[in-house]
Design a protein around this motif. Structure first.
Motif, PDB file in Angstrom:
ATOM      1  N   LEU A 170      24.737  15.513  -7.851  1.00 59.30           N
ATOM      2  CA  LEU A 170      24.468  14.086  -7.994  1.00 59.30           C
ATOM      3  C   LEU A 170      23.187  13.867  -8.799  1.00 59.30           C
ATOM      4  CD1 LEU A 170      25.206  13.007  -4.310  1.00 59.30           C
ATOM      5  CD2 LEU A 170      26.769  12.923  -6.268  1.00 59.30           C
ATOM      6  N   GLN A 171      23.166  12.767  -9.528  1.00 61.28           N
ATOM      7  CA  GLN A 171      21.986  12.389 -10.301  1.00 61.28           C
ATOM      8  C   GLN A 171      21.896  10.869 -10.315  1.00 61.28           C
ATOM      9  OE1 GLN A 171      22.463  13.479 -14.445  1.00 61.28           O
ATOM     10  NE2 GLN A 171      24.562  12.752 -14.485  1.00 61.28           N
ATOM     11  N   LEU A 172      20.742  10.362 -10.683  1.00 62.64           N
ATOM     12  CA  LEU A 172      20.592   8.925 -10.888  1.00 62.64           C
ATOM     13  C   LEU A 172      20.728   8.644 -12.376  1.00 62.64           C
ATOM     14  CD1 LEU A 172      17.595   7.897  -8.591  1.00 62.64           C
ATOM     15  CD2 LEU A 172      20.050   7.664  -8.166  1.00 62.64           C
ATOM     16  N   LEU A 173      21.604   7.705 -12.696  1.00 60.93           N
ATOM     17  CA  LEU A 173      21.779   7.285 -14.086  1.00 60.93           C
ATOM     18  C   LEU A 173      21.705   5.771 -14.160  1.00 60.93           C
ATOM     19  CD1 LEU A 173      24.786   9.309 -15.598  1.00 60.93           C
ATOM     20  CD2 LEU A 173      22.354   9.626 -16.009  1.00 60.93           C
ATOM     21  N   PRO A 174      21.127   5.253 -15.244  1.00 54.46           N
ATOM     22  CA  PRO A 174      21.211   3.803 -15.454  1.00 54.46           C
ATOM     23  C   PRO A 174      22.689   3.407 -15.496  1.00 54.46           C
ATOM     24  CG  PRO A 174      19.699   4.807 -17.020  1.00 54.46           C
ATOM     25  CD  PRO A 174      20.397   5.929 -16.311  1.00 54.46           C
ATOM     26  N   SER A 175      22.998   2.233 -14.991  1.00 57.49           N
ATOM     27  CA  SER A 175      24.396   1.824 -14.868  1.00 57.49           C
ATOM     28  C   SER A 175      25.153   1.924 -16.189  1.00 57.49           C
ATOM     29  CB  SER A 175      24.494   0.414 -14.289  1.00 57.49           C
ATOM     30  OG  SER A 175      23.785  -0.497 -15.092  1.00 57.49           O
ATOM     31  N   GLN A 176      24.526   1.520 -17.292  1.00 56.97           N
ATOM     32  CA  GLN A 176      25.215   1.566 -18.591  1.00 56.97           C
ATOM     33  C   GLN A 176      25.554   3.000 -18.991  1.00 56.97           C
ATOM     34  OE1 GLN A 176      26.481  -0.982 -20.283  1.00 56.97           O
ATOM     35  NE2 GLN A 176      27.367   0.493 -21.694  1.00 56.97           N
ATOM     36  N   GLU A 177      24.624   3.918 -18.798  1.00 55.68           N
ATOM     37  CA  GLU A 177      24.873   5.322 -19.146  1.00 55.68           C
ATOM     38  C   GLU A 177      25.959   5.903 -18.252  1.00 55.68           C
ATOM     39  OE1 GLU A 177      22.466   9.516 -19.888  1.00 55.68           O
ATOM     40  OE2 GLU A 177      21.373   7.745 -19.216  1.00 55.68           O
ATOM     41  N   ASN A 178      25.963   5.510 -16.992  1.00 54.70           N
ATOM     42  CA  ASN A 178      26.994   5.971 -16.069  1.00 54.70           C
ATOM     43  C   ASN A 178      28.377   5.507 -16.530  1.00 54.70           C
ATOM     44  OD1 ASN A 178      28.136   7.162 -13.799  1.00 54.70           O
ATOM     45  ND2 ASN A 178      27.765   5.391 -12.524  1.00 54.70           N
ATOM     46  N   LEU A 179      28.480   4.262 -16.972  1.00 54.99           N
ATOM     47  CA  LEU A 179      29.759   3.748 -17.463  1.00 54.99           C
ATOM     48  C   LEU A 179      30.192   4.471 -18.734  1.00 54.99           C
ATOM     49  CD1 LEU A 179      29.223  -0.070 -16.863  1.00 54.99           C
ATOM     50  CD2 LEU A 179      30.687   1.483 -15.554  1.00 54.99           C
ATOM     51  N   GLU A 180      29.242   4.773 -19.616  1.00 56.35           N
ATOM     52  CA  GLU A 180      29.552   5.482 -20.855  1.00 56.35           C
ATOM     53  C   GLU A 180      30.021   6.899 -20.564  1.00 56.35           C
ATOM     54  OE1 GLU A 180      25.975   5.197 -23.143  1.00 56.35           O
ATOM     55  OE2 GLU A 180      26.227   3.042 -23.484  1.00 56.35           O
ATOM     56  N   LYS A 181      29.413   7.524 -19.576  1.00 50.27           N
ATOM     57  CA  LYS A 181      29.769   8.894 -19.199  1.00 50.27           C
ATOM     58  C   LYS A 181      31.168   8.938 -18.620  1.00 50.27           C
ATOM     59  CE  LYS A 181      28.248  12.634 -16.162  1.00 50.27           C
ATOM     60  NZ  LYS A 181      28.996  12.569 -14.927  1.00 50.27           N
ATOM     61  N   SER A 182      31.470   7.962 -17.771  1.00 46.52           N
ATOM     62  CA  SER A 182      32.779   7.796 -17.140  1.00 46.52           C
ATOM     63  C   SER A 182      33.324   9.142 -16.674  1.00 46.52           C
ATOM     64  CB  SER A 182      33.719   7.080 -18.102  1.00 46.52           C
ATOM     65  OG  SER A 182      34.899   6.712 -17.460  1.00 46.52           O
ATOM     66  N   ASP A 183      34.547   9.438 -17.028  1.00 46.81           N
ATOM     67  CA  ASP A 183      35.176  10.684 -16.581  1.00 46.81           C
ATOM     68  C   ASP A 183      35.274  11.709 -17.704  1.00 46.81           C
ATOM     69  OD1 ASP A 183      35.487   9.946 -13.951  1.00 46.81           O
ATOM     70  OD2 ASP A 183      37.454   9.045 -14.275  1.00 46.81           O
ATOM     71  N   ILE A 184      34.369  11.634 -18.657  1.00 51.01           N
ATOM     72  CA  ILE A 184      34.334  12.623 -19.732  1.00 51.01           C
ATOM     73  C   ILE A 184      34.028  13.977 -19.096  1.00 51.01           C
ATOM     74  CG2 ILE A 184      33.088  13.397 -21.792  1.00 51.01           C
ATOM     75  CD1 ILE A 184      32.402  10.432 -22.303  1.00 51.01           C
ATOM     76  N   PRO A 185      34.747  15.023 -19.491  1.00 47.27           N
ATOM     77  CA  PRO A 185      34.419  16.348 -18.939  1.00 47.27           C
ATOM     78  C   PRO A 185      32.938  16.650 -19.149  1.00 47.27           C
ATOM     79  CG  PRO A 185      36.448  16.451 -20.195  1.00 47.27           C
ATOM     80  CD  PRO A 185      35.859  15.075 -20.427  1.00 47.27           C
ATOM     81  N   PHE A 186      32.297  17.122 -18.114  1.00 50.39           N
ATOM     82  CA  PHE A 186      30.859  17.348 -18.154  1.00 50.39           C
ATOM     83  C   PHE A 186      30.450  18.252 -19.304  1.00 50.39           C
ATOM     84  CE2 PHE A 186      27.105  19.804 -16.745  1.00 50.39           C
ATOM     85  CZ  PHE A 186      26.195  18.781 -16.803  1.00 50.39           C
ATOM     86  N   GLU A 187      31.193  19.331 -19.522  1.00 54.49           N
ATOM     87  CA  GLU A 187      30.802  20.280 -20.570  1.00 54.49           C
ATOM     88  C   GLU A 187      30.811  19.620 -21.945  1.00 54.49           C
ATOM     89  OE1 GLU A 187      35.205  21.146 -19.702  1.00 54.49           O
ATOM     90  OE2 GLU A 187      33.446  20.585 -18.561  1.00 54.49           O
ATOM     91  N   SER A 188      31.650  18.608 -22.144  1.00 53.26           N
ATOM     92  CA  SER A 188      31.644  17.860 -23.406  1.00 53.26           C
ATOM     93  C   SER A 188      30.476  16.886 -23.462  1.00 53.26           C
ATOM     94  CB  SER A 188      32.953  17.075 -23.566  1.00 53.26           C
ATOM     95  OG  SER A 188      34.039  17.948 -23.612  1.00 53.26           O
ATOM     96  N   TRP A 189      30.258  16.183 -22.375  1.00 51.74           N
ATOM     97  CA  TRP A 189      29.211  15.164 -22.327  1.00 51.74           C
ATOM     98  C   TRP A 189      27.815  15.773 -22.446  1.00 51.74           C
ATOM     99  CZ3 TRP A 189      25.464  14.104 -18.526  1.00 51.74           C
ATOM    100  CH2 TRP A 189      24.816  12.874 -18.671  1.00 51.74           C
ATOM    101  N   ILE A 190      27.566  16.869 -21.716  1.00 50.98           N
ATOM    102  CA  ILE A 190      26.209  17.439 -21.645  1.00 50.98           C
ATOM    103  C   ILE A 190      25.792  18.081 -22.963  1.00 50.98           C
ATOM    104  CG2 ILE A 190      26.843  19.725 -20.716  1.00 50.98           C
ATOM    105  CD1 ILE A 190      23.778  17.588 -19.703  1.00 50.98           C
ATOM    106  N   THR A 191      26.742  18.547 -23.752  1.00 49.43           N
ATOM    107  CA  THR A 191      26.361  19.182 -25.020  1.00 49.43           C
ATOM    108  C   THR A 191      25.729  18.193 -25.992  1.00 49.43           C
ATOM    109  OG1 THR A 191      28.607  18.919 -25.870  1.00 49.43           O
ATOM    110  CG2 THR A 191      28.058  21.049 -24.879  1.00 49.43           C
ATOM    111  N   GLY A 192      25.953  16.900 -25.780  1.00 51.32           N
ATOM    112  CA  GLY A 192      25.326  15.887 -26.618  1.00 51.32           C
ATOM    113  C   GLY A 192      23.960  15.453 -26.123  1.00 51.32           C
ATOM    114  N   ARG A 193      23.454  16.093 -25.083  1.00 49.07           N
ATOM    115  CA  ARG A 193      22.160  15.740 -24.502  1.00 49.07           C
ATOM    116  C   ARG A 193      21.112  16.783 -24.886  1.00 49.07           C
ATOM    117  NH1 ARG A 193      24.874  12.075 -24.476  1.00 49.07           N
ATOM    118  NH2 ARG A 193      25.524  10.726 -22.802  1.00 49.07           N
ATOM    119  N   SER A 194      19.895  16.331 -24.990  1.00 51.27           N
ATOM    120  CA  SER A 194      18.794  17.214 -25.392  1.00 51.27           C
ATOM    121  C   SER A 194      18.397  18.140 -24.252  1.00 51.27           C
ATOM    122  CB  SER A 194      17.579  16.378 -25.788  1.00 51.27           C
ATOM    123  OG  SER A 194      17.040  15.734 -24.636  1.00 51.27           O
ATOM    124  N   ASP A 195      17.632  19.173 -24.591  1.00 50.46           N
ATOM    125  CA  ASP A 195      17.092  20.067 -23.559  1.00 50.46           C
ATOM    126  C   ASP A 195      16.177  19.291 -22.618  1.00 50.46           C
ATOM    127  OD1 ASP A 195      18.487  22.221 -24.538  1.00 50.46           O
ATOM    128  OD2 ASP A 195      16.775  23.108 -25.587  1.00 50.46           O
TER     129      ASP A 195
END
Length: 145
Positions: free
Chosen positions: A76-101
């Motif tokens: 579990l993590q805290l995300l701003p509501s808008q980012e949470n909606l954008e993330k939705s049910d995208i597979p994590f491995e796809s979503w996280i690769t677009g995030r910085s270290d």
């Protein structure tokens, strides 16, 4: 806060009253006056449902392990509501690769791509709980190996 209190926090799960509070301790730089934050599953719950996992030909014992891990604080993590909606049910491995270290570090996500799938969720949670334990113990001035 002592080691027992930290372990009690790590035993919290999704939809428990103190879960938001426990997660808020991990984010000392959030602007609480601005956006609404949601408790979000890092690896989406929908990807760890029995029917989905059965389609991956995992053994039953592994499916039970994954399902037991999905609602743990370590997923579990805290995300701003808008980012949470954008993330939705995208597979994590796809979503996280677009995030910085820096993003991964902020959210205490191990820089270990092998753990970024629902099949590896128990290991992902164990590794993240180590990082959460270290962060919480640092708040007490104690260091955990």
């Amino acid at each position: 806060m002592d080691e027992r209190a930290v372990e009690d926090l790590l035993d919290l799960s999704f939809n428990k009253p103190r879960t938001f509070l426990a997660l808020s301790l991990l984010y000392d730089d959030l602007d609480w006056s601005g956006a609404v934050h949601h408790v979000d599953h890092i690896i989406p719950r929908s990807r760890a449902e029995r029917r989905v996992l059965m389609g991956t030909n995992l053994p039953e014992h592994r499916i039970r392990e994954i399902m037991a891990s999905v609602d743990r604080l370590g997923n579990l993590q805290l995300l701003p509501s808008q980012e949470n909606l954008e993330k939705s049910d995208i597979p994590f491995e796809s979503w996280i690769t677009g995030r910085s270290d820096g993003y991964k570090t902020k959210h205490l996500i191990a820089h270990t791509p092998d753990l970024w799938t629902e099949a590896m969720l128990p290991e992902f949670v164990r590794e993240r709980e180590k990082l959460i334990r270290q962060r919480l113990m640092a708040l007490t001035g104690k260091v955990v190996a």
